[in-house]
Scaffold this active site. Structure first.
Site, PDB file in Angstrom:
ATOM      1  N   ASP A   1       8.134   6.522   8.418  1.00 16.48           N
ATOM      2  CA  ASP A   1       7.708   7.876   8.786  1.00 16.48           C
ATOM      3  C   ASP A   1       6.897   8.555   7.689  1.00 16.48           C
ATOM      4  O   ASP A   1       6.403   9.668   7.875  1.00 16.48           O
ATOM      5  CB  ASP A   1       8.914   8.743   9.170  1.00 16.48           C
ATOM      6  N   GLY A   2       6.753   7.903   6.545  1.00 14.83           N
ATOM      7  CA  GLY A   2       5.954   8.468   5.464  1.00 14.83           C
ATOM      8  C   GLY A   2       6.615   9.613   4.721  1.00 14.83           C
ATOM      9  O   GLY A   2       5.999  10.241   3.863  1.00 14.83           O
TER      10      GLY A   2
ATOM     11  N   LYS B   1       4.156  12.369  -3.222  1.00 12.97           N
ATOM     12  CA  LYS B   1       5.018  11.303  -2.707  1.00 12.97           C
ATOM     13  C   LYS B   1       5.950  11.879  -1.643  1.00 12.97           C
ATOM     14  O   LYS B   1       6.692  12.821  -1.899  1.00 12.97           O
ATOM     15  CB  LYS B   1       5.829  10.707  -3.860  1.00 12.97           C
TER      16      LYS B   1
ATOM     17  N   GLY C   1       2.627   3.780   1.441  1.00  9.02           N
ATOM     18  CA  GLY C   1       3.128   4.052   2.780  1.00  9.02           C
ATOM     19  C   GLY C   1       3.575   5.478   2.988  1.00  9.02           C
ATOM     20  O   GLY C   1       3.737   5.927   4.119  1.00  9.02           O
ATOM     21  N   ARG C   2       3.791   6.208   1.892  1.00  6.43           N
ATOM     22  CA  ARG C   2       4.204   7.619   2.021  1.00  6.43           C
ATOM     23  C   ARG C   2       3.754   8.440   0.816  1.00  6.43           C
ATOM     24  O   ARG C   2       4.438   9.375   0.409  1.00  6.43           O
ATOM     25  CB  ARG C   2       5.717   7.715   2.190  1.00  6.43           C
TER      26      ARG C   2
ATOM     27  N   ARG D   1      -1.784  -1.365 -10.173  1.00  8.43           N
ATOM     28  CA  ARG D   1      -0.616  -2.228 -10.307  1.00  8.43           C
ATOM     29  C   ARG D   1      -1.042  -3.685 -10.379  1.00  8.43           C
ATOM     30  O   ARG D   1      -2.163  -4.033 -10.000  1.00  8.43           O
ATOM     31  CB  ARG D   1       0.316  -2.029  -9.097  1.00  8.43           C
TER      32      ARG D   1
ATOM     33  N   ASP E   1       4.331  -5.099  -7.367  1.00  5.84           N
ATOM     34  CA  ASP E   1       3.721  -3.801  -7.041  1.00  5.84           C
ATOM     35  C   ASP E   1       4.312  -2.677  -7.876  1.00  5.84           C
ATOM     36  O   ASP E   1       3.757  -1.575  -7.908  1.00  5.84           O
ATOM     37  CB  ASP E   1       3.870  -3.487  -5.548  1.00  5.84           C
ATOM     38  N   ASN E   2       5.417  -2.952  -8.565  1.00  2.00           N
ATOM     39  CA  ASN E   2       6.040  -1.953  -9.429  1.00  2.00           C
ATOM     40  C   ASN E   2       5.819  -2.254 -10.906  1.00  2.00           C
ATOM     41  O   ASN E   2       6.585  -1.793 -11.755  1.00  2.00           O
ATOM     42  CB  ASN E   2       7.539  -1.852  -9.137  1.00  2.00           C
TER      43      ASN E   2
ATOM     44  N   GLY F   1       0.822  -1.206   0.000  1.00  2.66           N
ATOM     45  CA  GLY F   1       0.000   0.000   0.000  1.00  2.66           C
ATOM     46  C   GLY F   1       0.853   1.252   0.000  1.00  2.66           C
ATOM     47  O   GLY F   1       2.068   1.207   0.210  1.00  2.66           O
TER      48      GLY F   1
END
Length: 491
Positions: free
Chosen positions: A129-130, A117, A96-97, A187, A256-257, A94
Site C-alpha cells: 500500500d506504500g 518514507k 515501494g513506499r 545502493r 539493497d541495504n 525499488g
C-alpha cells in the site's frame, strides 16, 4: 502535481541531479495525499546543521510538505529503481513506499537527499500500500539518531508526521511518514539493477554519477571504476567495524541495504546486542542466522563481491582481466575490516600502540564474556570505570587471569594510565538504544500519544560517551524472559 507545488521558505534548497540519469533509474511520482497530517517529532539539531527553518517546518504549510500534501517548487519527486539479493536471492525491488523530493544543498555546499518514507504507492510497490506505520517510523528516528551520536555513518531522520490514517498490518495502526536525509540513496542494488536490466552505457552513467557525487578524486585515477570499487570497500570495512564495536546487529544486510556512500540504511529489524554472543539474531525472518552479529563482516564481503560483478564491463575490456581486478579488490576487505576492528578494540581497552598479541588478548576477553553471558556494552563500561565487581565476570578465574594480562599490556606503552582511561571513555558508550527501552518509548508514543518517554530516551542517546548517573536507567539490562527479543521489517 503542478497545483500542489508551493513556494514556502523552509530553507530547502533543492536540486535534482539524479534525474539527469537515464530514466531506467527512476519513475516520476507524486506523493499520496493524507487526510490530517500532524507533526510527531522534529529534529532540531539536524535542521540547524542543514540550514533549514524550524519555525516554518513546524507550521501547517511545513507539515504539509513533510507529509507530501504540498511539494516544494524545486522538487521533482521520484521513486528510485534498484534490485537486490535478499537472503542471497536476487529480486527486483525499488522504492515501494518512498519518494525522493530532491537533493538539498546546505549553506556549506554539502548535498543531501531528502526522502519521504511512507508517502504512498509507486510503480515498485509490488502489491503493497506504500504506507508506513507510526511505530516503525519512530523506531528508525530513534536508532538512526543514536547511531549518529555514536559516531557511526548513517542516514538521518529529519521528522516524523502522523497522517491521520489507519493502515492495516497485523492490526490497524496509525500511519506516518518519515523524512529521511542521506548522503545519497545509491545502493549496491542500484548497480545490480542496471547490470541486469540496463546497458553498459547506462551502467557507466551510474558509475560516473557516483564518482561525481561521492568520489571525485577518481577522475584522476588510471582506472576510475576500480577506484570507485576500492573506495566503497574501504567505507564498508570502516562501517561494519564500527557496527561490531558497539554490538549493532543490522538484521537485513541485503545488497539493497548497502549504500555506496558508506552510511547505515534501513533500520527495520535491527537491534543492539545485550549479552555478548556472536550468533545473536533479532530478525524474525532470519531463521538460519545469515545476518547474525558475528556473520556481518562475511556478509559485507559477499555483498561487495556482488557490486564488483556489476562493474566488470567497466574495469577492463578483457573479461578475465576484469575478474582478476575485481577479485583482488574484494579480497582487500577482510584485511581492511580487521585493521579497523582491531584499532577500535584497542581503543576500547585503552591501548594506543600495536602488538601482535593484541588480537589474542581481545579474543580471550570476548570468549570469557560469551562463556559467562556478560553484557557487551556494560562490560567495557565496567572496565572503563573500574567497577568490574558489578558484572558477572567478577571473581571468575579466567577473567582474573585476563585482567592481569591486560594491565600488564597497558604498561607497554608510553601513554599514561589517565590517557588510557580517556581513550576508553571516548570509545565505550555508557548508553545505547537498549531494545526494551526503545519499545517502552514506542509504546508510550503510539498507544498513549505520550512522546515524553521518547524525548528522554533521545536526550540520553544524544550523549552516549558522557557518563552520568541519570543514564543508569538506560543501561540496565531487560528482565530475564523466556521469549527472546524479536524485530520485524516494519520500517
Amino acid at each position: 502535481m503542478k497545483e500542489r507545488k508551493v513556494i514556502i521558505k523552509t530553507g530547502l534548497n533543492l536540486e535534482n541531479s539524479y534525474t539527469s540519469l537515464p530514466e531506467i533509474f527512476f519513475t516520476r511520482q507524486s506523493p499520496s495525499r493524507v487526510p490530517s497530517p500532524k507533526l510527531a517529532v522534529l529534529n532540531y539539531p539536524l535542521i540547524t546543521s542543514l540550514g533549514l527553518n524550524a519555525q516554518v517546518l513546524q507550521s501547517a504549510d511545513g507539515v504539509d510538505i513533510l507529509a507530501g500534501n504540498k511539494i516544494p517548487e524545486e522538487a521533482i519527486p521520484i521513486a528510485q529503481a534498484y534490485a537486490g539479493h535478499q537472503f542471497a536471492h536476487f529480486t527486483m525491488l525499488g522504492d515501494g513506499r518512498a519518494l525522493l523530493l530532491g537533493e538539498h544543498i546546505t549553506p556549506l555546499g554539502d548535498r543531501f537527499d531528502i526522502q519521504l518514507k511512507g508517502s504512498g504507492k509507486t510503480p515498485y510497490s509490488r502489491g503493497g500500500d506504500g504506507k508506513a506505520a507510526l511505530g516503525p517510523m519512530l523506531r528508525e528516528y530513534i536508532i538512526s539518531e543514536a547511531m549518529n551520536a555514536l559516531g557511526i555513518p548513517t542516514t538521518r531522520s529529519l521528522a516524523v508526521v502522523t497522517t491521520g490514517e489507519l493502515i492495516m498490518r497485523e492490526a490497524e495502526l496509525p500511519g506516518a511518514i518519515l523524512t529521511r536525509v542521506a548522503a545519497s540513496h545509491i545502493r549496491v542494488g542500484t548497480f545490480e539493477y542496471v547490470s541486469r536490466w540496463g546497458t553498459v552505457e547506462e551502467l557507466r552513467a551510474l558509475a560516473d554519477y557516483t564518482l561525481q557525487r561521492h568520489f571525485k578524486k577518481g577522475y584522476d585515477k588510471e582506472n576510475p571504476y576500480l577506484f570507485l570499487l576500492q573506495e566503497v570497500i574501504k567505507k564498508q570495512a570502516e562501517l561494519i567495524a564500527k557496527w561490531q564495536l558497539v554490538g549493532f546487529v543490522h538484521g537485513v544486510m541485503n545488497t539493497d541495504n548497502m549504500t555506496i556512500s558508506g552510511e547505515t540504511i534501513d533500520y527495520g529489524p535491527c537491534a543492539f546486542m545485550d549479552v555478548y554472543n556472536p550468533k545473536t539474531v533479532f530478525s524474525s525472518i532470519d531463521i538460519y542466522g545469515r545476518y547474525a552479529y558475528g556473520n556481518q563482516p562475511n556478509i559485507a564481503a559477499w555483498n561487495l563481491a556482488r557490486l564488483a560483478e556489476t562493474l566488470l564491463p567497466l574495469l577492463n575490456i578483457n573479461p578475465n582481466e576484469a575478474i582478476k581486478i575485481a577479485e583482488n579488490a574484494v579480497s582487500d576487505f577482510t584485511k581492511l575490516y580487521k585493521n579497523n576492528w582491531l584499532s577500535g578494540m584497542r581503543a576500547k581497552l585503552g591501548i594506543f600502540n600495536e602488538e601482535f598479541q593484541d588480537e589474542y588478548l581481545i579474543e580471550d576477553l570476548l570468549s570469557i564474556m560469551h562463556k559467562y553471558g556478560a553484557d557487551y556494552t556494560n562490560t567495557f563500561r565496567a572496565l572503563t570505570f573500574d567497577n568490574i565487581e558489578d558484572t558477572v565476570l567478577f571473581d571468575k578465574m579466567e577473567f582474573d587471569k585476563w585482567y592481569k594480562l591486560w594491565q600488564e599490556r597497558l604498561t607497554r606503552q608510553e601513554e599514561s594510565k589517565l590517557s588510557s582511561k580517556q581513550l576508553m571513555k571516548s570509545s565505550n558508550p555508557s548508553v545505547i538504544p537498549r531494545n526494551h527501552r526503545v519499545e517502552e518509548a514506542l509504546e508510550a508514543a503510539v498507544k498513549e500519544g505520550d512522546y515524553s518517554v521518547m524525548e528522554k530516551l533521545l536526550e540520553a542517546l544524544s550523549k552516549p560517551y558522557a557518563y552520568s548517573k541519570e543514564q543508569d536507567y538506560y543501561s540496565k539490562l531487560p528482565e530475564p524472559s523466556t521469549c527472546p527479543y524479536q524485530t520485524y521489517c516494519g520500517t
